[in-house]
Motif scaffolding. Sequence first.
Motif, PDB file in Angstrom:
ATOM      1  N   LEU A   1       3.417 -11.625  -7.088  1.00  0.00           N
ATOM      2  CA  LEU A   1       3.123 -10.934  -5.834  1.00  0.00           C
ATOM      3  C   LEU A   1       3.521  -9.462  -5.912  1.00  0.00           C
ATOM      4  CD1 LEU A   1       4.627 -13.653  -3.474  1.00  0.00           C
ATOM      5  CD2 LEU A   1       2.233 -13.355  -4.062  1.00  0.00           C
ATOM      6  N   GLY A   2       3.876  -9.008  -7.108  1.00  0.00           N
ATOM      7  CA  GLY A   2       4.269  -7.607  -7.261  1.00  0.00           C
ATOM      8  C   GLY A   2       5.751  -7.414  -7.074  1.00  0.00           C
ATOM      9  N   ALA A   3       6.294  -7.984  -5.997  1.00  0.00           N
ATOM     10  CA  ALA A   3       7.735  -7.893  -5.703  1.00  0.00           C
ATOM     11  C   ALA A   3       8.225  -6.453  -5.689  1.00  0.00           C
ATOM     12  CB  ALA A   3       8.552  -8.738  -6.686  1.00  0.00           C
ATOM     13  N   LEU A   4       7.372  -5.529  -5.248  1.00  0.00           N
ATOM     14  CA  LEU A   4       7.840  -4.151  -5.071  1.00  0.00           C
ATOM     15  C   LEU A   4       8.771  -4.134  -3.872  1.00  0.00           C
ATOM     16  CD1 LEU A   4       4.433  -2.297  -5.444  1.00  0.00           C
ATOM     17  CD2 LEU A   4       6.210  -2.531  -7.177  1.00  0.00           C
ATOM     18  N   PHE A   5       9.768  -3.250  -3.914  1.00  0.00           N
ATOM     19  CA  PHE A   5      10.690  -3.179  -2.789  1.00  0.00           C
ATOM     20  C   PHE A   5      10.021  -2.443  -1.644  1.00  0.00           C
ATOM     21  CE2 PHE A   5      13.435  -3.433  -6.568  1.00  0.00           C
ATOM     22  CZ  PHE A   5      13.828  -4.735  -6.352  1.00  0.00           C
ATOM     23  N   GLY A   6       9.871  -3.150  -0.539  1.00  0.00           N
ATOM     24  CA  GLY A   6       9.093  -2.633   0.583  1.00  0.00           C
ATOM     25  C   GLY A   6       9.732  -1.437   1.261  1.00  0.00           C
ATOM     26  N   SER A   7      11.059  -1.273   1.081  1.00  0.00           N
ATOM     27  CA  SER A   7      11.718  -0.174   1.767  1.00  0.00           C
ATOM     28  C   SER A   7      11.624   1.125   0.976  1.00  0.00           C
ATOM     29  CB  SER A   7      13.183  -0.528   2.002  1.00  0.00           C
ATOM     30  OG  SER A   7      13.811  -0.789   0.761  1.00  0.00           O
ATOM     31  N   MET A   8      11.015   1.041  -0.226  1.00  0.00           N
ATOM     32  CA  MET A   8      10.931   2.256  -1.042  1.00  0.00           C
ATOM     33  C   MET A   8       9.472   2.594  -1.312  1.00  0.00           C
ATOM     34  SD  MET A   8      13.524   1.282  -4.039  1.00  0.00           S
ATOM     35  CE  MET A   8      15.044   0.459  -3.757  1.00  0.00           C
ATOM     36  N   SER A   9       9.207   3.860  -1.625  1.00  0.00           N
ATOM     37  CA  SER A   9       7.855   4.250  -1.992  1.00  0.00           C
ATOM     38  C   SER A   9       7.567   3.731  -3.401  1.00  0.00           C
ATOM     39  CB  SER A   9       7.718   5.769  -1.959  1.00  0.00           C
ATOM     40  OG  SER A   9       8.439   6.313  -3.031  1.00  0.00           O
ATOM     41  N   VAL A  10       6.305   3.836  -3.798  1.00  0.00           N
ATOM     42  CA  VAL A  10       5.901   3.368  -5.119  1.00  0.00           C
ATOM     43  C   VAL A  10       6.701   4.103  -6.197  1.00  0.00           C
ATOM     44  CG1 VAL A  10       3.977   3.326  -6.738  1.00  0.00           C
ATOM     45  CG2 VAL A  10       3.597   2.731  -4.348  1.00  0.00           C
TER      46      VAL A  10
END
Lengths: 254, 382
Positions: free
Chosen positions: A90-99
Amino acid sequence: MAETIINVKDFTAAYGDNVIIDNINFDVYKGEKFIILGGSGCGKSTLLKHMIGLYRPANGSILIEGENISKAEGQERIEILKNIGVAYQLGALFGSMSVLENVRLPLEEYTDLNNDSIDLIARMKLNIVGLTGSEDKSPSELSGGMIKRAALARAMALDPDILFLDEPSAGLDPITSAELDQLINQLAKSLGVTFVIVTHELNSIYNIADRVIMLDKSTKGIIATGDPEYLRDNSEIPIVQKFFKRQTDEQLGG
Amino acid sequence: MTKPHTTTTRPSLEIIKENNNTLRLKVKGSLNAYTTAVIWNDSLSEFKKTNPKELILDGAGIDYCDASGIAFITDLRIKQDEAGGAYKVEGLSDEINKLYKLFDPKDFEKPEEIESKVSENKIEAAGRLGYAAWEELKINIVFTGRVTVALFQALLRPDKIRWRDVFVTSEKFGANALFIIALVNFLVGLVIAFQSAVPMKQYGAQIFVADLLVIAYFKELGPLMTAFVVNGRSGSAFAAELGTMKVNEELDALDTMGLDPVPFLVVPKVIASVAMLPLLTVFGNLFGLIGGLVVMFSLGFTFSTYINQLTIAATYGMLLAGLFKTLFFAVIIAGVGCLAGMRAAKGPSAVGDAATKAVVVGIVLMILVDGLFGVIYYILGI
């Protein structure tokens, strides 16, 4: 034979008493694109999660560049983890940070580089995956394909030796999926990274794989190993044939 | 075959007893999920009544049949197989027959219920319960330890703290809660003052409403009310945030980057919480006393009398004793919320469950701690 980079030995995975994978052995060689495949529920993702050290095996060992990731603790474990990158399903990017901040994070944590250098490296990684221009967006503003590419950029931040990808093309349209395949091939060629990929997208498998292993739910083991085209044309195991030819019993019989 | 929804003919059932041993069910019309029920029950009750050696289903008159109709035909077959009799299907059109042949009753038998082999007695059950409670306690102790260690490490290396997260959380936790804190405390202060004014009046001691209010507010009500409101707002939010991160594999991603979620995610929240809750409590105290002021006005006292009475009754010791407690409440709110989120299961209801757990456990723990402080302060004479 090529140099072994991952060695999985006598490996058994279980949740409580429920054995998912029973006593398998295989090696991944340096620089290859290695694909783990199999039907739904056969333990592909479970195997991957053990290989990246999230779970401890019920039995056996997993050696990453000679170090046992299943036993390592503390700093030793971190040293192993620095050499691998993981792009989650699912990517698991941290939603509180920008790309950009997502890609910067591992660099900030583990290097003594100054701010500008980290920025430059992170922007380069995003450029490699074709996300220049989206640096300051939040993950929630990205499309599915962009999220997967951003996750790949973050996984590559520290230039790891091995990249693990969990179903990179799941949920993507065929064109985006093909672009991602192409990207993986380019990276493997230019950076010499070893790829371990879990997928069941046939097209991706033919496009990318140097070698595959196929897991089977009923035997809880590996039922086939090798080049996918070779397996398609020569395997005598019905499940393997069915998988590679995308056929049902009836079609195979007829 | 005719389409079901354009020309649906209601099915009909004709029961023919050919002789003592043979039952023939003649079915006509369309069989789909809506119409099959009409004949299904009748057929079954007739079948049970006669218990025939041979059951014949005559389907020559069926003009449409979908999977529900097939289920009806198959159900009779299963019942007859169980009874040990013979079963025959006649007259089905080729298409329907093909569909009928697709479903073999053996393929969808209900799996036999696996009875748990272990018969549990009460002692064993108590043991299991005790063990589960111990495991639960262990998780909490380990987590508390990890947070404590991480906080000390953060104190030693303040540059490693994720200050941006601290400020973002402080804003959400503190600044954004001002209005609701003010409202709740104003109303509680008003109600307490009003309720105590009634009995006080009997003794002509209304002026002491101010004493009662300020003592109750500084020592107990201000810290507790504020902490409860914040727990409902922010404890649940922490749980939901970390629970969502767990579901989205973000916690796994942190782990495989070699980053510990406790210093990375929990510590900024604990710091923000500890910094904000005492301030919010001061603010809450103020509005509680303003609530009391309204009542005192209505009893005919002036502003300066009220303030004067407050300064006589209240001490800095009381105020600080109340505020000191809030430091512990703050750690509970942040810690319990984060732990509930990190332990969230997977699945759509997991995040909601985690938030509920955070709020409930938070309130219980805060009341326990408050009681403990009550005892300590009593002994110390504060």
